[in-house]
Design an enzyme around this catalytic site. Structure first.
Site, PDB file in Angstrom:
ATOM      1  N   THR A   1       2.288   6.477   1.806  1.00 44.15           N
ATOM      2  CA  THR A   1       2.656   7.101   0.528  1.00 44.15           C
ATOM      3  C   THR A   1       2.705   8.602   0.625  1.00 44.15           C
ATOM      4  O   THR A   1       3.525   9.262  -0.012  1.00 44.15           O
ATOM      5  CB  THR A   1       1.649   6.680  -0.559  1.00 44.15           C
ATOM      6  OG1 THR A   1       1.812   5.288  -0.788  1.00 44.15           O
ATOM      7  CG2 THR A   1       1.875   7.420  -1.867  1.00 44.15           C
TER       8      THR A   1
ATOM      9  N   TYR B   1       7.665   3.580  -5.655  1.00 50.68           N
ATOM     10  CA  TYR B   1       8.309   4.540  -4.756  1.00 50.68           C
ATOM     11  C   TYR B   1       8.494   3.843  -3.416  1.00 50.68           C
ATOM     12  O   TYR B   1       8.014   2.721  -3.202  1.00 50.68           O
ATOM     13  CB  TYR B   1       7.424   5.786  -4.571  1.00 50.68           C
ATOM     14  CG  TYR B   1       6.045   5.411  -4.095  1.00 50.68           C
ATOM     15  CD1 TYR B   1       5.005   5.190  -5.020  1.00 50.68           C
ATOM     16  CD2 TYR B   1       5.765   5.193  -2.749  1.00 50.68           C
ATOM     17  CE1 TYR B   1       3.755   4.792  -4.600  1.00 50.68           C
ATOM     18  CE2 TYR B   1       4.516   4.792  -2.329  1.00 50.68           C
ATOM     19  CZ  TYR B   1       3.517   4.586  -3.262  1.00 50.68           C
ATOM     20  OH  TYR B   1       2.272   4.170  -2.851  1.00 50.68           O
TER      21      TYR B   1
ATOM     22  N   SER C   1       1.474   1.407   5.985  1.00 45.45           N
ATOM     23  CA  SER C   1       0.360   1.056   6.884  1.00 45.45           C
ATOM     24  C   SER C   1      -0.030  -0.421   6.828  1.00 45.45           C
ATOM     25  O   SER C   1      -0.727  -0.901   7.730  1.00 45.45           O
ATOM     26  CB  SER C   1      -0.866   1.916   6.593  1.00 45.45           C
ATOM     27  OG  SER C   1      -1.474   1.532   5.383  1.00 45.45           O
TER      28      SER C   1
ATOM     29  N   THR D   1      -2.429   4.379   2.842  1.00 41.90           N
ATOM     30  CA  THR D   1      -3.820   4.162   2.413  1.00 41.90           C
ATOM     31  C   THR D   1      -4.262   2.706   2.582  1.00 41.90           C
ATOM     32  O   THR D   1      -5.453   2.433   2.638  1.00 41.90           O
ATOM     33  CB  THR D   1      -3.996   4.544   0.932  1.00 41.90           C
ATOM     34  OG1 THR D   1      -3.102   3.742   0.150  1.00 41.90           O
ATOM     35  CG2 THR D   1      -3.710   6.011   0.706  1.00 41.90           C
ATOM     36  N   ASP D   2      -3.308   1.776   2.684  1.00 45.26           N
ATOM     37  CA  ASP D   2      -3.701   0.359   2.711  1.00 45.26           C
ATOM     38  C   ASP D   2      -4.611   0.012   3.884  1.00 45.26           C
ATOM     39  O   ASP D   2      -5.584  -0.716   3.714  1.00 45.26           O
ATOM     40  CB  ASP D   2      -2.459  -0.546   2.760  1.00 45.26           C
ATOM     41  CG  ASP D   2      -1.747  -0.586   1.423  1.00 45.26           C
ATOM     42  OD1 ASP D   2      -0.796  -1.360   1.288  1.00 45.26           O
ATOM     43  OD2 ASP D   2      -2.162   0.182   0.528  1.00 45.26           O
TER      44      ASP D   2
ATOM     45  N   LYS E   1     -11.000   1.555   0.954  1.00 44.74           N
ATOM     46  CA  LYS E   1     -10.153   1.685  -0.240  1.00 44.74           C
ATOM     47  C   LYS E   1     -10.673   0.660  -1.240  1.00 44.74           C
ATOM     48  O   LYS E   1     -10.498  -0.546  -1.075  1.00 44.74           O
ATOM     49  CB  LYS E   1      -8.699   1.427   0.107  1.00 44.74           C
ATOM     50  CG  LYS E   1      -7.740   1.609  -1.066  1.00 44.74           C
ATOM     51  CD  LYS E   1      -6.297   1.459  -0.620  1.00 44.74           C
ATOM     52  CE  LYS E   1      -5.305   1.671  -1.753  1.00 44.74           C
ATOM     53  NZ  LYS E   1      -3.890   1.536  -1.290  1.00 44.74           N
TER      54      LYS E   1
ATOM     55  N   GLU F   1     -28.252 -16.876   4.463  1.00 46.96           N
ATOM     56  CA  GLU F   1     -27.420 -17.957   3.899  1.00 46.96           C
ATOM     57  C   GLU F   1     -27.115 -19.054   4.918  1.00 46.96           C
ATOM     58  O   GLU F   1     -26.792 -20.177   4.567  1.00 46.96           O
ATOM     59  CB  GLU F   1     -26.091 -17.369   3.386  1.00 46.96           C
ATOM     60  CG  GLU F   1     -26.221 -16.606   2.084  1.00 46.96           C
ATOM     61  CD  GLU F   1     -26.527 -17.521   0.900  1.00 46.96           C
ATOM     62  OE1 GLU F   1     -26.993 -17.011  -0.133  1.00 46.96           O
ATOM     63  OE2 GLU F   1     -26.337 -18.752   1.033  1.00 46.96           O
TER      64      GLU F   1
END
Ligand code: DAS
Length: 364
Positions: free
Chosen positions: A47, A61, A94, A127-128, A200, A321
């Site tokens: 981006t 975009y 990305s 950013t992904d 993120k 767990e």
């Protein structure tokens, strides 16, 4: 009295010399302070290189459009803080990063970091998967020099675009001697995060990146402010070296949820996964109906690594767990599933011993 008259010129000369020394030292200091750091910007897309149809298009975009020289030209203030030069390594969104992209980028960063005419590096990135790339570089690039990964949540064409200031801040951090030895860093929204800890955690706001253990510091008006350092091994303290890695191990992630079956895990294993990251509910829990398949897959040599789908909080506790000792499974500690995949893919290039792998997950 006679003696004093004789040595007076000598004292005056000594005073003159020391004054000159002081002046040249001050000049040197000021020259040193004004000597701008050499920062290389490696552009990969995202981006921060995006373009929207209008200034009102902050979320709609096309990513990966603007080339690195235009990114640099878009922030003329960069020339006041560093000697900057750019390289276009990729031009992709990305989410499309592959292991080969990581290896190519990591090797380029390592090569440049060795050069005397490079003081720091900035990687502009979508950013992904930015957190995955930053963690990868943190694990495998052996340098004290700052490596700073930066992105933006809005394209440069949008009102209140965040990319310009993010890029400026990233260059400030990459050019600052105070950033040396702190591992790969992520600069977003005025904050400096560790590439290891950051994720993120919000998918549509400029304050998207957070670390559950907190940022390392902030960058404000061209200055860095540090408040903590990373407790885990990284860069020069890492046993992994990009120069010795030409292929990453195939590691996949299977998500945990109600009504799940072992279809994803068994499919990934059949496709050749060397390890499976189980993105479990809660504390890395595994549904009762899925446990037998994972126990069998471990017997066939596939590593099972329990992480948690819980976003940004806590860490998976061994033998809580699930009886990890009994099944010879591994826990991902506080790493989210996507970071656990990066660490497993790197660690498996060095060992497939489960006790060694668990040590690695504690230490990195
Ligand atoms: N598609 C996203 C990416 O390239 C855009 C972004 O947020 O950078 O990661």
């Amino acid at each position: 009295m006679h003696l004093r008259r004789q040595i007076a010129p000598l004292i005056a000369l000594l005073l003159l010399v020391s004054q000159a020394d002081l002046l040249s030292a001050q000049e040197q200091a000021s020259t040193h302070e004004t000597k701008l750091a050499n920062v290389v910007i490696l552009a990969t897309g995202g981006t921060i290189a995006g373009a929207g149809a209008s200034a009102a298009s902050s979320a709609t975009y096309q990513a990966a459009k603007v080339p690195v020289d235009k990114l640099i030209a878009g922030v003329p203030e960069l020339k006041d803080i560093a000697q900057v030069r750019g390289e276009q390594v990729f031009q992709i969104a990305s989410e499309s990063f592959t292991n080969d992209h990581l290896l190519q980028l990591g090797k380029r960063v390592a090569t440049l970091a060795k050069q005397d005419d490079v003081d720091g590096l900035v990687i502009t990135h979508g950013t992904d998967t930015l957190e995955e790339t930053a963690y990868f570089l943190n694990l495998v690039v052996h340098t004290e020099k700052p490596i700073v990964v930066v992105g933006s949540m809005r394209p440069g064409t949008a009102m209140s675009a965040d990319g310009m200031l993010n890029l400026y801040n990233a260059v400030v951090v990459a050019g600052s001697a105070t950033s040396r030895g702190k591992g790969a860093l992520v600069v977003m929204n005025d904050e400096i995060h560790s590439g290891r800890d950051v994720a993120k955690s919000i998918n549509i706001r400029t304050e998207a990146f957070n670390s559950q253990w907190g940022a390392l510091g902030m960058v404000v008006e061209g200055k860095t402010f540090w408040f903590r350092t990373l407790a885990k091994r990284h860069t020069t303290q890492s046993e992994f070296d990009i120069e010795r890695i030409d292929k990453l191990a195939p590691v996949e992630i299977a998500y945990g949820y109600g009504n799940m079956t072992d279809a994803a895990h068994t499919h990934f294993a059949a496709k050749g996964a060397a390890a499976l990251i189980h993105a479990g509910t809660g504390n890395g829990s595994v549904a009762a109906g899925v446990v037998p398949a994972l126990v069998e897959l471990r017997k066939q040599g596939v590593h099972i690594i329990r992480s948690s789908r819980v976003n940004g909080g806590g860490f998976v506790i061994r033998n809580a767990e699930q009886p990890d000792d009994k099944y010879d499974w591994i826990v991902a500690h506080d790493l989210n599933p996507q970071k656990a995949r990066i660490l497993a893919a790197v660690a498996l290039t060095a060992t497939s011993d489960s006790k060694e792998l668990q040590r690695i997950f504690w230490e990195y």
